[in-house]
Design a protein around this motif. Structure first.
Motif, PDB file in Angstrom:
ATOM      1  N   PRO A 185       5.986  19.290 -14.482  1.00  0.00           N
ATOM      2  CA  PRO A 185       4.237  20.021 -14.580  1.00  0.00           C
ATOM      3  C   PRO A 185       4.000  19.046 -15.660  1.00  0.00           C
ATOM      4  O   PRO A 185       4.347  18.201 -16.703  1.00  0.00           O
ATOM      5  CB  PRO A 185       5.526  21.226 -15.014  1.00  0.00           C
ATOM      6  CG  PRO A 185       6.566  21.925 -14.725  1.00  0.00           C
ATOM      7  CD  PRO A 185       6.948  19.965 -14.862  1.00  0.00           C
ATOM      8  N   GLY A 186       2.461  18.843 -15.792  1.00  0.00           N
ATOM      9  CA  GLY A 186       1.990  17.783 -16.662  1.00  0.00           C
ATOM     10  C   GLY A 186       1.599  16.610 -16.231  1.00  0.00           C
ATOM     11  O   GLY A 186       1.253  16.009 -16.944  1.00  0.00           O
ATOM     12  N   LYS A 187       2.256  16.540 -14.493  1.00  0.00           N
ATOM     13  CA  LYS A 187       2.278  15.013 -14.839  1.00  0.00           C
ATOM     14  C   LYS A 187       1.532  14.601 -12.950  1.00  0.00           C
ATOM     15  O   LYS A 187       0.923  15.717 -12.424  1.00  0.00           O
ATOM     16  CB  LYS A 187       3.765  14.549 -13.978  1.00  0.00           C
ATOM     17  CG  LYS A 187       5.136  14.098 -15.272  1.00  0.00           C
ATOM     18  CD  LYS A 187       4.749  12.758 -15.855  1.00  0.00           C
ATOM     19  CE  LYS A 187       5.991  12.601 -16.524  1.00  0.00           C
ATOM     20  NZ  LYS A 187       5.887  11.355 -17.054  1.00  0.00           N
ATOM     21  N   ASP A 188       0.689  13.825 -13.002  1.00  0.00           N
ATOM     22  CA  ASP A 188      -0.444  12.936 -12.269  1.00  0.00           C
ATOM     23  C   ASP A 188       1.021  12.997 -10.968  1.00  0.00           C
ATOM     24  O   ASP A 188       1.761  12.200 -11.072  1.00  0.00           O
ATOM     25  CB  ASP A 188      -1.332  12.001 -12.529  1.00  0.00           C
ATOM     26  CG  ASP A 188      -1.864  11.849 -11.712  1.00  0.00           C
ATOM     27  OD1 ASP A 188      -2.067  10.839 -10.614  1.00  0.00           O
ATOM     28  OD2 ASP A 188      -3.265  12.098 -11.525  1.00  0.00           O
ATOM     29  N   ARG A 189       0.227  14.213  -9.865  1.00  0.00           N
ATOM     30  CA  ARG A 189       1.325  14.321  -9.072  1.00  0.00           C
ATOM     31  C   ARG A 189       1.207  12.518  -7.933  1.00  0.00           C
ATOM     32  O   ARG A 189       2.283  12.031  -8.026  1.00  0.00           O
ATOM     33  CB  ARG A 189       1.160  14.893  -7.988  1.00  0.00           C
ATOM     34  CG  ARG A 189       2.293  15.463  -6.339  1.00  0.00           C
ATOM     35  CD  ARG A 189       0.834  16.045  -5.921  1.00  0.00           C
ATOM     36  NE  ARG A 189       0.144  15.975  -4.662  1.00  0.00           N
ATOM     37  CZ  ARG A 189      -0.274  15.102  -4.271  1.00  0.00           C
ATOM     38  NH1 ARG A 189       0.981  15.298  -3.622  1.00  0.00           N
ATOM     39  NH2 ARG A 189      -0.816  14.588  -2.854  1.00  0.00           N
ATOM     40  N   VAL A 190       0.163  11.829  -7.873  1.00  0.00           N
ATOM     41  CA  VAL A 190      -0.210  10.153  -7.062  1.00  0.00           C
ATOM     42  C   VAL A 190       0.713   9.133  -7.983  1.00  0.00           C
ATOM     43  O   VAL A 190       1.539   8.642  -7.398  1.00  0.00           O
ATOM     44  CB  VAL A 190      -1.609   9.776  -6.884  1.00  0.00           C
ATOM     45  CG1 VAL A 190      -1.620   8.946  -6.400  1.00  0.00           C
ATOM     46  CG2 VAL A 190      -2.302  11.694  -5.481  1.00  0.00           C
ATOM     47  N   LYS A 191       0.186   9.142  -9.162  1.00  0.00           N
ATOM     48  CA  LYS A 191       0.966   8.517  -9.947  1.00  0.00           C
ATOM     49  C   LYS A 191       2.211   8.741  -9.896  1.00  0.00           C
ATOM     50  O   LYS A 191       2.980   7.062  -9.875  1.00  0.00           O
ATOM     51  CB  LYS A 191       0.440   8.538 -11.507  1.00  0.00           C
ATOM     52  CG  LYS A 191       0.697   7.800 -11.951  1.00  0.00           C
ATOM     53  CD  LYS A 191      -0.037   7.284 -13.807  1.00  0.00           C
ATOM     54  CE  LYS A 191       0.886   5.872 -14.256  1.00  0.00           C
ATOM     55  NZ  LYS A 191      -0.311   5.940 -15.702  1.00  0.00           N
ATOM     56  N   TRP A 192       2.304   9.715 -10.477  1.00  0.00           N
ATOM     57  CA  TRP A 192       4.096  10.448 -10.572  1.00  0.00           C
ATOM     58  C   TRP A 192       5.253   9.632  -8.998  1.00  0.00           C
ATOM     59  O   TRP A 192       6.233   8.777  -8.976  1.00  0.00           O
ATOM     60  CB  TRP A 192       4.654  11.963 -10.645  1.00  0.00           C
ATOM     61  CG  TRP A 192       6.042  11.556 -11.087  1.00  0.00           C
ATOM     62  CD1 TRP A 192       6.487  11.879 -12.310  1.00  0.00           C
ATOM     63  CD2 TRP A 192       6.608  12.806 -10.319  1.00  0.00           C
ATOM     64  NE1 TRP A 192       8.052  12.329 -12.109  1.00  0.00           N
ATOM     65  CE2 TRP A 192       8.718  12.099 -10.941  1.00  0.00           C
ATOM     66  CE3 TRP A 192       7.173  12.765  -8.791  1.00  0.00           C
ATOM     67  CZ2 TRP A 192       8.976  13.152 -10.288  1.00  0.00           C
ATOM     68  CZ3 TRP A 192       8.577  13.354  -8.200  1.00  0.00           C
ATOM     69  CH2 TRP A 192       9.386  13.462  -9.784  1.00  0.00           C
ATOM     70  N   LYS A 216      -1.491  -1.160  -3.911  1.00  0.00           N
ATOM     71  CA  LYS A 216      -2.719  -0.224  -3.932  1.00  0.00           C
ATOM     72  C   LYS A 216      -1.787   1.529  -4.114  1.00  0.00           C
ATOM     73  O   LYS A 216      -1.090   0.782  -3.057  1.00  0.00           O
ATOM     74  CB  LYS A 216      -4.090  -0.225  -2.787  1.00  0.00           C
ATOM     75  CG  LYS A 216      -4.379  -1.743  -2.788  1.00  0.00           C
ATOM     76  CD  LYS A 216      -5.395  -2.285  -1.557  1.00  0.00           C
ATOM     77  CE  LYS A 216      -6.525  -2.971  -1.311  1.00  0.00           C
ATOM     78  NZ  LYS A 216      -7.245  -3.167  -2.213  1.00  0.00           N
ATOM     79  N   VAL A 217      -3.134   2.018  -4.803  1.00  0.00           N
ATOM     80  CA  VAL A 217      -2.002   3.337  -4.060  1.00  0.00           C
ATOM     81  C   VAL A 217      -3.269   4.073  -3.635  1.00  0.00           C
ATOM     82  O   VAL A 217      -4.317   4.178  -4.518  1.00  0.00           O
ATOM     83  CB  VAL A 217      -1.702   3.766  -5.471  1.00  0.00           C
ATOM     84  CG1 VAL A 217      -1.020   5.563  -5.654  1.00  0.00           C
ATOM     85  CG2 VAL A 217      -0.677   3.110  -5.973  1.00  0.00           C
ATOM     86  N   MET A 218      -3.003   4.999  -3.074  1.00  0.00           N
ATOM     87  CA  MET A 218      -4.556   6.062  -2.588  1.00  0.00           C
ATOM     88  C   MET A 218      -3.913   7.290  -2.005  1.00  0.00           C
ATOM     89  O   MET A 218      -2.147   7.268  -1.461  1.00  0.00           O
ATOM     90  CB  MET A 218      -4.431   5.129  -0.583  1.00  0.00           C
ATOM     91  CG  MET A 218      -5.139   3.712  -0.967  1.00  0.00           C
ATOM     92  SD  MET A 218      -6.317   3.193  -2.161  1.00  0.00           S
ATOM     93  CE  MET A 218      -7.733   3.498  -0.765  1.00  0.00           C
ATOM     94  N   LEU A 269       0.693  -1.290  -0.039  1.00  0.00           N
ATOM     95  CA  LEU A 269      -0.137  -0.184   0.384  1.00  0.00           C
ATOM     96  C   LEU A 269       1.163   1.152  -0.099  1.00  0.00           C
ATOM     97  O   LEU A 269       1.841   1.989   0.834  1.00  0.00           O
ATOM     98  CB  LEU A 269      -1.205   0.060   1.303  1.00  0.00           C
ATOM     99  CG  LEU A 269      -1.785   1.674   2.083  1.00  0.00           C
ATOM    100  CD1 LEU A 269      -2.583   1.475   0.170  1.00  0.00           C
ATOM    101  CD2 LEU A 269      -2.524   1.318   2.914  1.00  0.00           C
ATOM    102  N   GLU A 270       0.909   2.120  -0.626  1.00  0.00           N
ATOM    103  CA  GLU A 270       1.890   3.621  -1.155  1.00  0.00           C
ATOM    104  C   GLU A 270       0.249   4.692  -0.996  1.00  0.00           C
ATOM    105  O   GLU A 270      -0.701   4.236  -1.841  1.00  0.00           O
ATOM    106  CB  GLU A 270       2.243   3.559  -2.680  1.00  0.00           C
ATOM    107  CG  GLU A 270       2.885   2.781  -2.766  1.00  0.00           C
ATOM    108  CD  GLU A 270       3.602   2.740  -4.034  1.00  0.00           C
ATOM    109  OE1 GLU A 270       4.160   3.440  -4.492  1.00  0.00           O
ATOM    110  OE2 GLU A 270       2.907   2.018  -4.676  1.00  0.00           O
ATOM    111  N   VAL A 271       0.567   5.293   0.010  1.00  0.00           N
ATOM    112  CA  VAL A 271      -0.686   6.260   0.392  1.00  0.00           C
ATOM    113  C   VAL A 271       0.248   8.105   0.064  1.00  0.00           C
ATOM    114  O   VAL A 271       1.659   7.858   0.425  1.00  0.00           O
ATOM    115  CB  VAL A 271      -0.735   6.003   2.078  1.00  0.00           C
ATOM    116  CG1 VAL A 271      -2.103   7.815   1.868  1.00  0.00           C
ATOM    117  CG2 VAL A 271      -1.932   5.205   2.227  1.00  0.00           C
ATOM    118  N   VAL A 272      -0.278   8.059  -0.786  1.00  0.00           N
ATOM    119  CA  VAL A 272       0.796   9.462  -0.971  1.00  0.00           C
ATOM    120  C   VAL A 272      -0.456  10.873  -0.166  1.00  0.00           C
ATOM    121  O   VAL A 272      -1.736  11.484  -0.359  1.00  0.00           O
ATOM    122  CB  VAL A 272       0.812   9.700  -2.389  1.00  0.00           C
ATOM    123  CG1 VAL A 272       1.188  11.591  -2.802  1.00  0.00           C
ATOM    124  CG2 VAL A 272       1.400   8.986  -3.317  1.00  0.00           C
TER     125      VAL A 272
END
Length: 143
Positions: A57-64, A87-89, A39-42
């Motif tokens: 810039p332009g990248k999805d912060r959570v995904k990156w 899982k990413v939350m 589990l990754e929680v950003v």
């Protein structure tokens, strides 16, 4: 036969202690033939110094951010020969860990300790302390 540990949740945050927790979680999963979830929680707030930088810039912060973290542990998982998923939350780490563990009916959370000083724990607390006090399943803290 009813197995005591069937599902293990291992939160990672890019720190060395979370990597050690993952290694412990894998060992427990092997011994008990359990399913392991990484589990990754950003966190909702911005980047934390020493863990990751702001997303380009332009990248999805959570995904990156999650991709940066996962790159560090993916080789460990690939060589582990256990059943695992990811899982990413996004949100406050302790709350999300407890929520995912409860909703997923996990038997065990294996979490790293960042080793905050007693004064630091008193002032800001720690994710592992909060998880221990609010989780409805067993919690193992790895130093």
């Amino acid at each position: 036969m009813n197995k005591l540990i069937q599902k293990i949740l291992v939160p990672i945050d890019g720190s060395e202690s979370s990597k050690k927790a993952l290694e412990m979680g894998i060992a427990i999963a092997k011994a008990s033939s359990a399913q392991l979830t990484v589990l990754e929680v950003v966190e909702d707030f911005g980047p934390l110094p020493g863990y990751y930088e702001a997303a380009p810039p332009g990248k999805d912060r959570v995904k990156w951010i999650s991709e940066q973290r996962f790159e560090k542990v993916h080789p460990i998982l690939d060589g582990s020969e256990i059943r695992w998923d990811r899982k990413v939350m996004e949100g406050y780490a302790a709350d999300e860990i407890v929520r995912v563990a409860d909703e997923g009916k996990y038997d065990l959370i294996v979490i790293g300790s960042r080793g905050l000083s007693p004064i630091g724990r008193f002032l800001v607390g720690s994710v592992s302390d909060r998880v221990v006090h609010h989780a409805h399943c067993s919690v193992t803290i790895v130093r």
